[in-house]
Design a protein around this motif. Sequence first.
Motif, PDB file in Angstrom:
ATOM      1  N   SER A 269     -25.842   1.438  10.813  1.00  0.00           N
ATOM      2  CA  SER A 269     -25.722   1.734   9.637  1.00  0.00           C
ATOM      3  C   SER A 269     -24.573   0.758   8.875  1.00  0.00           C
ATOM      4  CB  SER A 269     -25.043   3.122   9.591  1.00  0.00           C
ATOM      5  OG  SER A 269     -23.682   3.281  10.387  1.00  0.00           O
TER       6      SER A 269
ATOM      7  N   LYS B 157     -17.909  16.863   7.988  1.00  0.00           N
ATOM      8  CA  LYS B 157     -19.191  15.936   7.591  1.00  0.00           C
ATOM      9  C   LYS B 157     -20.410  16.242   8.171  1.00  0.00           C
ATOM     10  CE  LYS B 157     -15.832  12.232   6.338  1.00  0.00           C
ATOM     11  NZ  LYS B 157     -15.686  10.719   5.996  1.00  0.00           N
ATOM     12  N   GLN B 158     -21.559  15.769   7.460  1.00  0.00           N
ATOM     13  CA  GLN B 158     -22.705  15.840   8.263  1.00  0.00           C
ATOM     14  C   GLN B 158     -23.060  14.907   9.286  1.00  0.00           C
ATOM     15  OE1 GLN B 158     -25.458  15.690   4.638  1.00  0.00           O
ATOM     16  NE2 GLN B 158     -25.739  17.893   4.749  1.00  0.00           N
ATOM     17  N   ARG B 159     -23.753  15.299  10.172  1.00  0.00           N
ATOM     18  CA  ARG B 159     -24.266  14.176  10.956  1.00  0.00           C
ATOM     19  C   ARG B 159     -25.087  13.364  10.677  1.00  0.00           C
ATOM     20  NH1 ARG B 159     -26.311  17.285  16.560  1.00  0.00           N
ATOM     21  NH2 ARG B 159     -24.618  18.582  15.866  1.00  0.00           N
ATOM     22  N   ALA B 160     -24.816  12.153  10.944  1.00  0.00           N
ATOM     23  CA  ALA B 160     -25.540  10.951  10.350  1.00  0.00           C
ATOM     24  C   ALA B 160     -25.786   9.677  11.692  1.00  0.00           C
ATOM     25  CB  ALA B 160     -24.481  10.295   9.166  1.00  0.00           C
ATOM     26  N   VAL B 161     -26.953   8.999  11.310  1.00  0.00           N
ATOM     27  CA  VAL B 161     -27.364   8.214  12.309  1.00  0.00           C
ATOM     28  C   VAL B 161     -26.514   6.865  11.937  1.00  0.00           C
ATOM     29  CG1 VAL B 161     -29.090   7.057  10.590  1.00  0.00           C
ATOM     30  CG2 VAL B 161     -29.233   6.662  13.242  1.00  0.00           C
ATOM     31  N   VAL B 162     -25.985   6.099  13.092  1.00  0.00           N
ATOM     32  CA  VAL B 162     -25.201   5.098  13.158  1.00  0.00           C
ATOM     33  C   VAL B 162     -25.891   3.841  13.766  1.00  0.00           C
ATOM     34  CG1 VAL B 162     -23.048   6.242  13.301  1.00  0.00           C
ATOM     35  CG2 VAL B 162     -24.064   5.569  15.334  1.00  0.00           C
TER      36      VAL B 162
ATOM     37  N   SER C 132     -21.798   1.126   8.178  1.00  0.00           N
ATOM     38  CA  SER C 132     -20.392   1.487   8.440  1.00  0.00           C
ATOM     39  C   SER C 132     -20.092   1.018   9.626  1.00  0.00           C
ATOM     40  CB  SER C 132     -20.272   3.059   8.221  1.00  0.00           C
ATOM     41  OG  SER C 132     -21.221   3.731   9.444  1.00  0.00           O
TER      42      SER C 132
ATOM     43  N   TYR D 265     -20.269  12.134  19.108  1.00  0.00           N
ATOM     44  CA  TYR D 265     -21.078  11.226  18.922  1.00  0.00           C
ATOM     45  C   TYR D 265     -22.531  11.783  20.093  1.00  0.00           C
ATOM     46  CZ  TYR D 265     -18.596   7.511  16.819  1.00  0.00           C
ATOM     47  OH  TYR D 265     -18.005   6.770  15.972  1.00  0.00           O
TER      48      TYR D 265
ATOM     49  N   TYR E 128     -26.025   9.222  16.820  1.00  0.00           N
ATOM     50  CA  TYR E 128     -25.632   9.888  15.647  1.00  0.00           C
ATOM     51  C   TYR E 128     -24.159  10.035  15.832  1.00  0.00           C
ATOM     52  CZ  TYR E 128     -30.536  10.971  14.384  1.00  0.00           C
ATOM     53  OH  TYR E 128     -31.683  11.101  14.022  1.00  0.00           O
ATOM     54  N   ARG E 129     -23.358  10.376  14.799  1.00  0.00           N
ATOM     55  CA  ARG E 129     -22.205  10.974  14.928  1.00  0.00           C
ATOM     56  C   ARG E 129     -21.781  12.043  13.719  1.00  0.00           C
ATOM     57  NH1 ARG E 129     -18.387   5.557  13.206  1.00  0.00           N
ATOM     58  NH2 ARG E 129     -18.715   5.547  10.923  1.00  0.00           N
ATOM     59  N   GLN E 130     -20.941  12.984  13.977  1.00  0.00           N
ATOM     60  CA  GLN E 130     -20.429  13.795  13.339  1.00  0.00           C
ATOM     61  C   GLN E 130     -18.951  14.035  13.136  1.00  0.00           C
ATOM     62  OE1 GLN E 130     -22.429  17.540  13.665  1.00  0.00           O
ATOM     63  NE2 GLN E 130     -22.149  18.488  11.746  1.00  0.00           N
TER      64      GLN E 130
END
Length: 116
Positions: A60, A43-48, A62, A93, A37-39
């Motif tokens: 993802s 911004k909200q933490r999101a899976v990559v 991106s 991350y 994940y990254r934050q």
Amino acid sequence: QVQQVESGGGLVQTGGSLKLSCEASISIHSINTVAWYRQAPGKQRAVVATIGNGGNTYYSDSVKGRFTISRDIAKNTVYLLMNTLGPEDTAVYYCRLFGPGISGSWGQGTQVTVSS
């Protein structure tokens, strides 16, 4: 308690590469899925990216085509190779483990900063 430690972050210029590591305290065979994940600030933490026990991967949109998730079973380590980095990749991350008896707690993360 199952834990993981992230490392490999740092400062890199736009277009550069970094390879992050997530070392687990148990055998990867005991883990169903490892997720990165990254934050980013504000911004909200999101899976990559994720990798399953069978080696199946997810990215993802991106990061697709630029990042590669892989694992070294002998080292209980999952890697995230990040190429063609841009300022939009600047974030903390984290990796997270999923599986039977695993709490899925967050590690301390590793900071990635991409300068323009």
